[in-house]
Each structure stands twice: as structure tokens, then as C-alpha cells.
Design an enzyme around this catalytic site. Structure first.
Site, PDB file in Angstrom:
ATOM      1  N   SER A 254      -7.613  -2.082  -1.349  1.00  0.00           N
ATOM      2  CA  SER A 254      -7.493  -0.743  -1.897  1.00  0.00           C
ATOM      3  C   SER A 254      -6.580   0.091  -1.023  1.00  0.00           C
ATOM      4  O   SER A 254      -6.182  -0.323   0.064  1.00  0.00           O
ATOM      5  CB  SER A 254      -8.869  -0.085  -1.957  1.00  0.00           C
ATOM      6  N   LYS A 255      -6.279   1.258  -1.484  1.00  0.00           N
ATOM      7  CA  LYS A 255      -5.425   2.163  -0.727  1.00  0.00           C
ATOM      8  C   LYS A 255      -5.989   2.428   0.661  1.00  0.00           C
ATOM      9  O   LYS A 255      -5.258   2.631   1.610  1.00  0.00           O
ATOM     10  CB  LYS A 255      -5.288   3.494  -1.470  1.00  0.00           C
TER      11      LYS A 255
END
Length: 503
Positions: A254-255
Site C-alpha cells: 500500500s501507499k
RNA sequence: GCUCCCUUCGUCUAGAGGCCCAGGACAUAGCCCUCUCAAGGCUGUAACACGGGUUCGAAUCCCGUAGGGAGCGCCA
């Protein structure tokens, strides 16, 4: 678990074909380490075999593709040194070719026009799901001859309905799919633009790709692609579906954990070779070796040795490897990277010798070049800051007096080198019955503004005679000017003076 | 729901039936070195998802179970 089949996919007659791999990112999101590792494996496998590596940008989704993402792909590849022999190709520039192939398929009855509307398909899917079936197109337009008024048709590939498709995967071994699980996929939209699975097949065939290396999220697409390749009469490539990279928490990337633009790692002070080294060890290994040069990776990498299980991204180990690479590389090679990081801090035009010296002194005590830059600011006059708490503790009246005497001794020193300085400092301490630490630490604080620096002799040598003497003077009142003891104002004034003296 | 894939220390991995009461690395704890911080050296804690088989012998082969992932798009 290693897979030892060296498959020649059925229907692939060519014997000694040299290896051609490709990296085919889609510019709908930023290129991150997951994509980079796939690119790396493809690149390594091509280089290992003396083959060719192609870059192909899969930008057929015109709504979501962005120029910025394309830029990151191109610059990222460049920064990493993953050079390609062909490309970059852009699928949007090959639409004529796709149209031509589609026309041929329709003509031969291998593809057909489907007039079903999205609503109809949606209803069909819902019904299938309700029956606990796998949602798939039921082929209702397969034998249709007549157009339907008001509906622009899509084109579907006529997938075989019986038999199995065998994927001889280099990392997974043999995987079998039943054709009855597959359906007739759409290969062209009503406006004639082609879809992903079809473009991949045409491109891989046209570009004579021999080894398709990609994320294992594509394993399920492979049987469809094999069927299309066969319909086209093209030879089948070998496939290698490599496992995905998970975030540090074990969840999908994920980011928050690494799913940032690969260029971020440049900004954060990582060496491209270190990142590549870290990534190659995710899913691949060579005995107990952890640190690999680029050349060693090429020599030793084998796609057949890649693991099947997903692996989690471990930022700590990346940090460690980055330091290992910094410590092992030629200091000169790190200078440009350090310069770039210093520039971000507003330090420019430093002498090359000083920078090389800083690299040698700092690389074993920092994990990134960004850290190296910030830990080295004090070498540059206008960046010096004294921590008041530290000053109060180390720069006592006694210490300042000591430094005053030391300054005279240093001022008289002929040769300003680390060994000479070391000898002087030791002698100075010994004469006074002190440990070296009693002298080095106050000096360090006076010179660096903090308690941490490279060895004191090295630090003093790099700092130079003028700056060293000036900074000591600033703490002992030996300066001609009154300096507010360690206040911001005092230091600012001092900086201007020593800035003129330094260099 | 269906199909496919995956499963060794916290993490990355070694492991191809006896070399394994499981080795290396990161991280972590302790010690040594030491002018600070590091680097380096030594030592420690820590894993074969579970259950059945096959075999003289299984981390390794087979079958289940559980957990995780992917796909099932007129996205790539």
C-alpha cells in the site's frame, strides 16, 4: 521449493532461440518496487542469457493512463540502470496492427461480434452468481449472424470449449486449466479499441518474446493468452509468474508501505544498486550470499530458482544493504549522490576532495546518502548549529579553558592530517593525565555542534585548520569579536566570519 | 460462490528422503573493541501452519484441513 522442469511449451519447436524478455508496465499508477522487481527479473534473465530486453508501455486504458506515470517509468528505469534494447513501445501506437489481427480472426471465424448490452451481461452474471456458478459469458452471440439495431458490437475471442490448457511455468511448475472454466473474452470494444489480454498476445508474438516474466496475478490470464497465441499460430513463450511483494505488515503493498514511486528511493538517499540487490533477494537467493554487485546478479540469477511464495517488504534490511553498498563502493562514485543530497539542504559548490573525504568518513555510520548529507552539514560553515543542551553539558568552563590551550597547540601544528592530529591530541591528553575522550568530546561539540561525528582526528582534518581554529575560538572567547555563547545570533555572525576563512 | 496459486525463525531465505533436535541474513538482547556515533567480532532468543498417510527414516513425497492471495471487467 524449486521447480526443475525446463519446459518447452507444447508447440514451441524453435531450438536455440536466444532469450527475449520484456517489462510491460501500465501507466495507470506509479511504478513502485513491485513493478521494479518484475522489471529486474526480466532484465537480469535477458542479460544473464545474453539476450534482449524490451520495454513496452501498456497504455490502452486511455482514461486512467497518465503522462506522469509514463515519466516515472522512464526515469525510474534510467535511475536504476535497467537499460532496454528495444522500446519504449506504446500500445496506443499499435492500434492499426491490433485491428488488422482482429479482422483476420473474425475472417477465420476465431472471433465474433457480440451484441449483448452491458445490462444484459450484468443480469446474466447476477443470475450465475445466484446459482453459485462462476460468472462467465455464456456464448449466446457465438452463432449470431445478424446485427442488432442500435448496438455497436464488441469482438469476442472464440475460446475452445473442451480440453485443458497446460501452463508450464518456470516458477510454479505445471498448472492445468480446463477450457470449460474459461469464456469468450472481449478483445475489442465497440469503438474498435483492443483490450489488454489481446494486446499482450499480439505484442509478445510480434516482438518474439521468448520468456514472459510477470506478477503471478497474471497466472489466471495465461490460459486465455495461450489459446489466442495458438489461434494466431504463434509460438508459445515460456512463462514465469513471480510472486508478489507484500507490505511490511504482510498485507497488500500500500501507499503506506513501499507503494510509492520508485524515484522516491532516489530522493531518500538509496543507491540504485542497493535497491536492486534488496529486490533480487525477495524470492531469489544464491546460497548464503546477501550482497551482490550488479555483475554478480547478472552472473548468478536464474529464473528457475525463484520462489513461489509472496514476500514482505522489509525496510530495515534495505537500509542495511544500502549501507553495505555504500561501504563497498568506490567513494568517488558516491560523490554525485552526496552532492545532490547536500544541494537539497542548500549546500553547494563543495570541493570534490572534501566530499570524497566525507564519504569515507561517514558511510559506515549512516544508512542513506540523505542521512550522510544531514550528518555532514557541520562541515560547511553556514550550516553549523550548536545544541544548547549539549553545550551546557560538554562546554563547561573547565572544558573551554582546556580547548583554549588546545587551540594554541593546534595552531602551531605543521602538518594538518588525521595521523598528525591524532598524535597531537593523544599527547595533549596524556600530558594532562586525561583520557582522549576528555579532550575529544568537548572539541567535537565545539566543532560539530553535537556529540556525534566521525573520529575526532578525521573530523578535524576534514574541517580544515581555519575553520577548526575559528570554531574553537568561538567557544573560548579567543575570537576578536564578542560572541554570545552559543546563541543563534552569535553563531550567525561567526558563520559569516568563518565562511570567509574556510575553503 | 467458482477456478487457480501459496504456506520454514518477527522478516528475507537455505533445504531436491537420512548431511537438519533445521543453516545464513535483517531486526532484537548481551559481551568485546572504543574519543562520540558507527562499523566490526563473539554469543543468545527465535521457525518446518495443522492432521493423516507412504517409508527403516519426511521440512522434503501423497491426501485432506485451516489460513492467506489472485482471477472470474467493454482495467491492466
Amino acid at each position: 521449493m524449486r521447480v526443475r522442469i525446463i519446459p518447452r511449451s507444447p508447440g514451441t519447436p524453435q531450438a536455440q532461440m536466444s532469450v527475449i524478455t520484456r517489462f510491460a508496465p501500465s501507466p495507470t499508477g506509479m511504478l513502485h518496487i513491485g513493478g521494479v522487481r518484475t522489471a529486474l527479473f526480466s532484465w537480469l534473465w535477458a542479460r544473464h542469457n545474453g539476450g534482449r530486453f524490451i520495454l513496452r508501455v501498456e497504455d490502452t486504458d486511455r482514461e486512467r493512463s497518465t503522462g506522469e506515470a509514463v515519466r516515472v517509468i522512464l526515469e525510474g528505469m534510467k535511475w536504476l540502470g535497467l537499460d532496454y534494447d528495444e522500446g519504449p513501445y506504446f500500445q496506443t501506437q499499435r492500434f492499426d496492427r491490433y485491428r488488422e489481427v482482429i479482422a483476420g480472426l473474425i475472417e477465420r471465424g476465431l472471433a465474433y461480434r457480440c451484441y449483448c448490452t452491458k445490462d444484459e451481461l450484468e443480469t446474466m452474471r447476477a443470475a450465475q452468481l445466484a446459482r453459485k456458478e462462476k460468472p462467465r459469458y455464456d456464448g449466446r452471440c457465438r452463432e449470431r449472424r445478424e446485427p442488432r439495431a442500435g448496438v455497436e458490437p464488441v469482438i469476442r475471442f472464440r475460446n475452445p470449449q473442451d480440453g485443458d490448457v497446460l501452463v508450464e511455468d518456470l516458477v510454479h511448475g505445471r498448472v492445468t486449466f480446463r477450457n470449460r472454466e474459461l469464456d469468450d473474452l472481449i478483445i475489442a470494444r465497440p469503438d474498435g479499441t483492443p483490450t489488454y489480454n489481446f494486446c499482450v498476445v499480439v505484442d509478445d508474438a510480434d516482438m518474439k518474446v521468448t520468456d514472459v516474466i510477470r506478477g503471478d496475478d497474471h497466472l489466471n490470464n495465461t490460459p486465455r493468452q495461450i489459446n489466442m497465441l495458438r489461434a494466431l499460430g504463434a509460438p508459445l513463450p515460456r512463462y514465469a509468474h513471480v510472486p508478489m511483494i507484500l507490505g511490511a505488515d504482510g498485507a497488500k503493498l500500500s501507499k503506506r508501505h513501499g507503494a510509492v514511486s520508485v524515484l522516491q528511493y532516489d530522493e531518500d538517499g538509496y543507491l540504485p544498486d542497493a535497491l536492486l540487490n534488496y529486490l533480487v533477494r525477495l524470492g531469489w537467493s544464491h546460497g548464503d550470499q546477501e550482497v551482490f554487485t550488479r555483475e554478480e546478479m547478472i552472473a548468478k540469477f536464474d529464473i528457475n530458482d525463484v520462489n513461489k511464495a509472496a514476500s514482505a517488504f522489509n525496510p530495515e534490511k534495505l537500509l542495511w544493504l544500502n549501507q553495505q553498498h555504500m561501504m563497498r563502493s568506490d567513494p568517488q562514485r558516491l560523490v554525485p549522490y552526496l552532492e545532490a543530497q547536500l544541494a537539497r539542504l542548500g549546500v553547494q559548490g563543495a570541493a570534490p576532495d572534501l566530499l570524497t573525504g566525507i564519504v569515507r568518513a561517514q558511510r559506515e555510520r549512516v544508512k542513506t546518502l540523505k542521512e550522510m548529507a544531514s550528518a555532514s552539514r557541520f562541515f560547511f560553515a553556514d550550516s553549523m548549529e550548536l545544541d544548547p543542551v549539549v553545550a551546557a553539558k560538554h562546554l563547561t568552563g573547565e572544558a573551554r579553558a582546556l580547548l583554549g590551550v588546545l587551540r594554541e597547540r593546534l595552531a602551531a601544528l605543521g602538518e594538518w592530517t588525521a595521523p598528525a592530529l591524532h598524535a597531537t591530541l593523544e599527547a595533549f591528553a596524556r600530558e594532562r593525565g586525561l583520557g582522549l575522550g576528555k579532550v575529544a568530546q568537548p572539541l567535537r561539540v565545539a566543532l560539530c555542534g553535537g556529540t556525534v561525528s566521525p573520529p575526532i582526528d578525521v573530523t578535524v582534518a576534514l574541517l580544515g585548520r581555519e575553520r577548526t581554529l575559528a570554531r574553537i575560538a568561538a567557544q573560548t572567547g579567543q575570537s576578536l569579536r564578542p560572541i554570545g555563547a552559543g546563541t543563534r545570533h552569535g553563531w550567525a555572525e561567526f558563520d559569516i566570519i568563518s565562511g570567509a576563512l574556510g575553503r
